[in-house]
Motif scaffolding. Structure first.
Motif, PDB file in Angstrom:
ATOM      1  N   ILE A   8     -11.375 -35.061  37.440  1.00 26.49           N
ATOM      2  CA  ILE A   8     -12.231 -34.772  36.282  1.00 26.49           C
ATOM      3  C   ILE A   8     -13.301 -33.755  36.655  1.00 26.49           C
ATOM      4  N   LEU A   9     -13.870 -33.909  37.851  1.00 27.85           N
ATOM      5  CA  LEU A   9     -14.851 -32.918  38.321  1.00 27.85           C
ATOM      6  C   LEU A   9     -14.202 -31.530  38.388  1.00 27.85           C
ATOM      7  N   SER A  10     -12.910 -31.494  38.764  1.00 29.23           N
ATOM      8  CA  SER A  10     -12.186 -30.205  38.821  1.00 29.23           C
ATOM      9  C   SER A  10     -12.141 -29.517  37.469  1.00 29.23           C
ATOM     10  N   LYS A  11     -12.045 -30.326  36.407  1.00 33.50           N
ATOM     11  CA  LYS A  11     -11.995 -29.738  35.059  1.00 33.50           C
ATOM     12  C   LYS A  11     -13.242 -28.896  34.808  1.00 33.50           C
ATOM     13  N   PHE A  12     -14.372 -29.340  35.388  1.00 29.91           N
ATOM     14  CA  PHE A  12     -15.616 -28.597  35.215  1.00 29.91           C
ATOM     15  C   PHE A  12     -15.682 -27.416  36.181  1.00 29.91           C
ATOM     16  N   SER A  13     -15.382 -27.662  37.440  1.00 30.58           N
ATOM     17  CA  SER A  13     -15.479 -26.560  38.408  1.00 30.58           C
ATOM     18  C   SER A  13     -14.459 -25.459  38.091  1.00 30.58           C
ATOM     19  N   ASP A  14     -13.304 -25.837  37.509  1.00 31.96           N
ATOM     20  CA  ASP A  14     -12.313 -24.824  37.098  1.00 31.96           C
ATOM     21  C   ASP A  14     -12.875 -23.875  36.036  1.00 31.96           C
ATOM     22  N   ARG A  15     -13.826 -24.362  35.258  1.00 30.73           N
ATOM     23  CA  ARG A  15     -14.465 -23.525  34.230  1.00 30.73           C
ATOM     24  C   ARG A  15     -15.661 -22.760  34.773  1.00 30.73           C
ATOM     25  N   GLY A  16     -15.918 -22.925  36.067  1.00 31.78           N
ATOM     26  CA  GLY A  16     -17.059 -22.241  36.666  1.00 31.78           C
ATOM     27  C   GLY A  16     -18.344 -23.042  36.583  1.00 31.78           C
ATOM     28  N   GLU A  38     -15.514 -29.561  25.221  1.00 25.77           N
ATOM     29  CA  GLU A  38     -15.461 -28.882  23.933  1.00 25.77           C
ATOM     30  C   GLU A  38     -16.817 -28.253  23.587  1.00 25.77           C
ATOM     31  N   MET A  39     -17.896 -28.982  23.866  1.00 29.64           N
ATOM     32  CA  MET A  39     -19.251 -28.476  23.614  1.00 29.64           C
ATOM     33  C   MET A  39     -19.505 -27.211  24.439  1.00 29.64           C
ATOM     34  N   ILE A  40     -19.047 -27.234  25.678  1.00 34.48           N
ATOM     35  CA  ILE A  40     -19.261 -26.077  26.565  1.00 34.48           C
ATOM     36  C   ILE A  40     -18.478 -24.869  26.039  1.00 34.48           C
ATOM     37  N   ILE A  41     -17.223 -25.106  25.652  1.00 28.65           N
ATOM     38  CA  ILE A  41     -16.397 -24.006  25.134  1.00 28.65           C
ATOM     39  C   ILE A  41     -17.009 -23.439  23.855  1.00 28.65           C
ATOM     40  N   GLN A  42     -17.364 -24.352  22.932  1.00 32.69           N
ATOM     41  CA  GLN A  42     -17.946 -23.934  21.645  1.00 32.69           C
ATOM     42  C   GLN A  42     -19.233 -23.132  21.809  1.00 32.69           C
ATOM     43  N   SER A  43     -20.009 -23.441  22.854  1.00 31.87           N
ATOM     44  CA  SER A  43     -21.300 -22.768  23.054  1.00 31.87           C
ATOM     45  C   SER A  43     -21.117 -21.300  23.417  1.00 31.87           C
ATOM     46  N   GLY A  44     -19.928 -20.961  23.936  1.00 29.02           N
ATOM     47  CA  GLY A  44     -19.677 -19.592  24.362  1.00 29.02           C
ATOM     48  C   GLY A  44     -20.443 -19.222  25.627  1.00 29.02           C
ATOM     49  N   LEU A  45     -21.116 -20.217  26.201  1.00 26.92           N
ATOM     50  CA  LEU A  45     -21.926 -19.983  27.395  1.00 26.92           C
ATOM     51  C   LEU A  45     -21.027 -19.845  28.620  1.00 26.92           C
ATOM     52  N   ASP A  46     -21.387 -18.920  29.503  1.00 27.53           N
ATOM     53  CA  ASP A  46     -20.661 -18.803  30.757  1.00 27.53           C
ATOM     54  C   ASP A  46     -20.812 -20.115  31.544  1.00 27.53           C
ATOM     55  N   GLY A  47     -19.697 -20.662  32.023  1.00 23.85           N
ATOM     56  CA  GLY A  47     -19.720 -21.940  32.738  1.00 23.85           C
ATOM     57  C   GLY A  47     -20.707 -21.956  33.897  1.00 23.85           C
ATOM     58  N   SER A  48     -20.885 -20.807  34.523  1.00 18.95           N
ATOM     59  CA  SER A  48     -21.749 -20.743  35.710  1.00 18.95           C
ATOM     60  C   SER A  48     -23.224 -20.967  35.382  1.00 18.95           C
ATOM     61  N   LEU A  49     -23.562 -21.019  34.088  1.00 18.15           N
ATOM     62  CA  LEU A  49     -24.959 -21.281  33.717  1.00 18.15           C
ATOM     63  C   LEU A  49     -25.208 -22.772  33.495  1.00 18.15           C
ATOM     64  N   ALA A  52     -12.640 -37.604  54.518  1.00 18.47           N
ATOM     65  CA  ALA A  52     -11.455 -37.017  53.884  1.00 18.47           C
ATOM     66  C   ALA A  52     -11.743 -36.686  52.432  1.00 18.47           C
ATOM     67  N   HIS A  53     -12.496 -37.564  51.792  1.00 18.14           N
ATOM     68  CA  HIS A  53     -12.838 -37.322  50.393  1.00 18.14           C
ATOM     69  C   HIS A  53     -13.807 -36.158  50.241  1.00 18.14           C
ATOM     70  N   VAL A  54     -14.794 -36.093  51.129  1.00 17.37           N
ATOM     71  CA  VAL A  54     -15.767 -34.995  51.049  1.00 17.37           C
ATOM     72  C   VAL A  54     -15.048 -33.658  51.195  1.00 17.37           C
ATOM     73  N   ALA A  55     -14.102 -33.607  52.110  1.00 20.03           N
ATOM     74  CA  ALA A  55     -13.383 -32.349  52.363  1.00 20.03           C
ATOM     75  C   ALA A  55     -12.693 -31.847  51.101  1.00 20.03           C
ATOM     76  N   ASN A  56     -12.224 -32.767  50.272  1.00 18.29           N
ATOM     77  CA  ASN A  56     -11.466 -32.385  49.073  1.00 18.29           C
ATOM     78  C   ASN A  56     -12.247 -32.502  47.771  1.00 18.29           C
ATOM     79  N   LEU A  57     -13.532 -32.737  47.909  1.00 18.47           N
ATOM     80  CA  LEU A  57     -14.369 -32.934  46.731  1.00 18.47           C
ATOM     81  C   LEU A  57     -14.425 -31.671  45.882  1.00 18.47           C
ATOM     82  N   ALA A  58     -14.211 -31.829  44.561  1.00 18.06           N
ATOM     83  CA  ALA A  58     -14.273 -30.680  43.646  1.00 18.06           C
ATOM     84  C   ALA A  58     -15.723 -30.372  43.304  1.00 18.06           C
ATOM     85  N   ALA A  59     -16.556 -30.213  44.349  1.00 16.04           N
ATOM     86  CA  ALA A  59     -17.984 -29.998  44.142  1.00 16.04           C
ATOM     87  C   ALA A  59     -18.403 -28.645  44.684  1.00 16.04           C
ATOM     88  N   THR A  60     -19.544 -28.161  44.184  1.00 18.99           N
ATOM     89  CA  THR A  60     -20.099 -26.919  44.709  1.00 18.99           C
ATOM     90  C   THR A  60     -21.334 -27.201  45.565  1.00 18.99           C
TER      91      THR A  60
END
Ligand code: C2E
Ligand code: CA
Ligand code: CA
Ligand code: CA
Length: 275
Positions: free
Chosen positions: A162-170, A131-142, A186-194
């Motif tokens: 849960i990590l996907s919720k963040f990566s989905d927003r950029g 919610e804080m991220i959305i309210q800030s209007g900041l681009d997720g990639s920052l 197997a977990h690393v392969a599917n990790l929602a990480a950048t």
């Protein structure tokens, strides 16, 4: 008699420790009420060109008497006392404000904040943060969230979505202290990480013995295979820099480039880098 005295010394030593951390805990409660926490920013740089890749926000506690307490002392205490999510939300809030400030100064650079594994287990923390991220209007990639490998793997089935919720927003997702936490492939392969962040303990050995080399090569290989950016932490020497570059690791964080700085100093530092 001697033995008895030694036991007494030992016990009063423990009592001293308990009293000290009890005092620290009382101080910690007050510190939250009195807003005694602030962030310092440490740059992440491209080692080949010296260009800035982003920053990490590191939490500091300054007591009213001026003493600055290191996170290694108060984070574990905050975790056991159930106060960590509160502190981490405060750190995230200040990180968002810093990212907005940098953006306004014309810099499009991501700032990472740290999350304890305990945070990601709490719906309140995750919802408030999103919610804080959305309210800030900041681009997720920052923004970027850092969570340790051991925390991510310990509770993978719960934490990865849960990590996907963040990566989905950029929002970038960094797996911190990588190499220390027994990841399953197997977990690393599917990790929602950048990003995978190689722990300082491996960087420390570079140029001295083979201990760090194999792990670093393996992490770089994982990055290549599964499309993660790889960054090295705790780079202190030119020798370490050369070793990392020759193995194809280009992004790093460490005292060789810059120490954590106040936000105002980070802006000055950035202006000096780019002029
Ligand atoms: P970390 O996330 O692995 O952060 C890197 C630590 O290494 C930072 O220490 C940083 O100042 C230090 N460092 C960076 N480059 C070098 C170097 O070249 N040499 C050496 N010797 N150290 C270097 P710091 O700021 O004391 O933080 C320690 C740990 O406390 C962090 O490790 C992180 O796990 C935790 N922490 C810091 N801020 C937060 C926060 O807001 N929330 C949570 N949950 N944990 C935090
Ligand atoms: Ca970190
Ligand atoms: Ca780290
Ligand atoms: Ca580390």
């Amino acid at each position: 008699r001697l033995k008895g005295k030694r036991i007494l010394d030992y016990e009063s030593g423990i009592m001293g420790d308990i009293t000290a951390s009890h005092h620290l805990l009382m101080d910690l409660h007050n510190a939250i009420d009195n807003d005694e926490f602030f962030i310092m920013l440490q740059p992440k740089v491209y080692m080949d060109t010296g260009q800035v890749a982003g920053f990490e926000a590191l939490l500091r506690w300054q007591k009213p008497d001026g003493e600055v307490v290191a996170p290694d002392r108060f984070i574990p205490l905050a975790e056991t006392a159930g106060l960590i999510s509160h502190l981490d939300l405060e750190a995230a809030k200040q990180t968002i404000a810093a990212a907005i400030l940098l953006r306004q100064a014309g810099f499009k650079l991501p700032i990472a904040f740290n999350a304890s594994g305990i945070d990601l287990d709490q719906k309140d923390y995750v919802d408030t943060l999103l919610e804080m991220i959305i309210q800030s209007g900041l681009d997720g990639s920052l923004l970027e969230i850092e969570v340790t490998e051991s925390q991510a793997m310990l509770n993978y089935d719960h934490i990865n979505p849960i990590l996907s919720k963040f990566s989905d927003r950029g929002v970038g997702v960094s797996i911190d202290d990588f190499g220390t936490g027994y990841s399953s492939l197997a977990h690393v392969a599917n990790l929602a990480a950048t990003t995978l962040k190689i722990d300082k303990s491996f960087v420390d050995h570079l140029g001295l013995d083979d201990a760090g080399d194999h792990v670093i090569e393996m992490v770089l290989h994982l990055g290549e295979q599964f499309g993660f950016t790889v960054i090295a932490e705790g780079v202190e020497t030119e020798t370490q820099r050369q070793h990392l570059l020759s193995r194809g690791c280009n992004i790093a964080q460490g005292y060789l480039f810059a120490r954590p700085m106040l936000i105002s100093d980070a802006v000055k530092w950035l202006l000096k880098q780019t002029q």
